[in-house]
Scaffold this active site. Sequence first.
Site, mmCIF file in Angstrom:
data_model
loop_
_atom_site.group_PDB
_atom_site.id
_atom_site.type_symbol
_atom_site.label_atom_id
_atom_site.label_comp_id
_atom_site.label_asym_id
_atom_site.label_seq_id
_atom_site.Cartn_x
_atom_site.Cartn_y
_atom_site.Cartn_z
ATOM 1 N N PHE A 255 -26.237 -12.257 1.628
ATOM 2 C CA PHE A 255 -26.335 -13.709 1.575
ATOM 3 C C PHE A 255 -26.501 -14.210 3.002
ATOM 4 C CE2 PHE A 255 -25.550 -18.087 0.814
ATOM 5 C CZ PHE A 255 -26.148 -18.257 -0.425
ATOM 6 N N ARG B 85 -25.595 -25.151 7.067
ATOM 7 C CA ARG B 85 -26.933 -25.635 7.385
ATOM 8 C C ARG B 85 -27.012 -25.977 8.877
ATOM 9 N NH1 ARG B 85 -29.496 -26.519 2.361
ATOM 10 N NH2 ARG B 85 -28.225 -27.500 0.784
ATOM 11 N N ASP C 87 -35.613 -15.516 -3.660
ATOM 12 C CA ASP C 87 -34.592 -14.500 -3.915
ATOM 13 C C ASP C 87 -34.954 -13.772 -5.213
ATOM 14 O OD1 ASP C 87 -32.116 -13.309 -4.764
ATOM 15 O OD2 ASP C 87 -31.057 -14.524 -3.308
ATOM 16 N N GLU D 251 -41.072 -23.305 1.337
ATOM 17 C CA GLU D 251 -39.755 -22.944 0.782
ATOM 18 C C GLU D 251 -38.966 -22.145 1.812
ATOM 19 O OE1 GLU D 251 -37.382 -23.341 -1.104
ATOM 20 O OE2 GLU D 251 -37.761 -22.433 -3.063
ATOM 21 N N ASP D 252 -37.654 -22.234 1.743
ATOM 22 C CA ASP D 252 -36.839 -21.461 2.684
ATOM 23 C C ASP D 252 -36.736 -19.997 2.283
ATOM 24 O OD1 ASP D 252 -35.306 -22.100 0.466
ATOM 25 O OD2 ASP D 252 -33.509 -22.655 1.581
HETATM 26 N N1 HPA Z 1 -28.946 -17.800 1.389
HETATM 27 C C1 HPA Z 1 -29.048 -19.118 1.098
HETATM 28 N N2 HPA Z 1 -29.588 -19.573 -0.024
HETATM 29 C C2 HPA Z 1 -30.048 -18.655 -0.894
HETATM 30 C C3 HPA Z 1 -29.976 -17.282 -0.641
HETATM 31 C C4 HPA Z 1 -29.382 -16.816 0.558
HETATM 32 O O1 HPA Z 1 -29.275 -15.605 0.849
HETATM 33 N N3 HPA Z 1 -30.543 -16.666 -1.712
HETATM 34 C C5 HPA Z 1 -30.919 -17.652 -2.574
HETATM 35 N N4 HPA Z 1 -30.629 -18.846 -2.095
HETATM 36 MG MG MG Z 2 -34.966 -23.083 -1.297
#
Ligand code: HPA
Ligand code: MG
Length: 240
Positions: free
Chosen positions: A202, A215, A152, A148-149
């Site tokens: 963010f 992106r 949050d 996962e990226d």
């Molecule tokens: N950036 C991009 N996508 C996200 C973030 C963020 O800080 N938090 C949750 N999704």
């Molecule tokens: Mg993600």
Amino acid sequence: MADMSKRSDDHRIESNPLVIEDSFEGYPLNYFNLPLHYRDDLKSVLIPYGLVQDRIEALASRIFSDLHIHIPEQLICMCVLKGGYRFFSDLVSKIQNENRLRNDRSLPMSLEFIRVRSYVNDHSSDQLEIMGLSDLNVLNNKHILIIEDIIDTGVTMAALKTELEKFQPKTVHVVSLFTKRRKDKKCIFKPDYSGFEVPDHFIVGYALDYNEYFRDLEHICVMKESGIAKYRVTGDDHVE
Ligand code: HPA
Ligand code: MG
């Protein structure tokens, strides 16, 4: 000569995130080569691309040494699209490097790609739809690494893991490149492996987007308020 082939526990690569403190506001933009189309929308470079790569290499090494014990079974590396695609690609290729360079252990992998749609905005439920894998029964009795990226609130990942566990895989591990240190409430999910803990900003870049923009940016950057306003859209459901 000393045997340098094994790390003692003291020298194990850290699975917890490298913490970026609130007091660190990032590097000024003019030290970096950034695409012209985003320069006015960004405040700073929080984590340069090179540091992201170094940390991923370390995570790959740690994951390799922890999870190779499952061989000869494959590890299903599951990419959570779209934000996770670059992390997934770099992490998998760095695990492949370990596989190529080591003669004493190996970690066979197969690759899957999913998207998740969460309905967290209506507050009545935290339902999740998993798209991209036509038959989730293929996960039964398998080892899974979810890639996962960013985690949050943790709501999406908690729901995803619960959903996948319904298909009774043997193991489910989660690696997230970023975890966010939220000011309002504590994140409800702790991944097994995390690259960086970031302040409550963010962040965009390296496939992380803001409404499908940014992106195509290499470095992890913090957005300006004006950039957030410029690309804002309204909508309810959230597809990662
Ligand atoms: N950036 C991009 N996508 C996200 C973030 C963020 O800080 N938090 C949750 N999704
Ligand atoms: Mg993600």
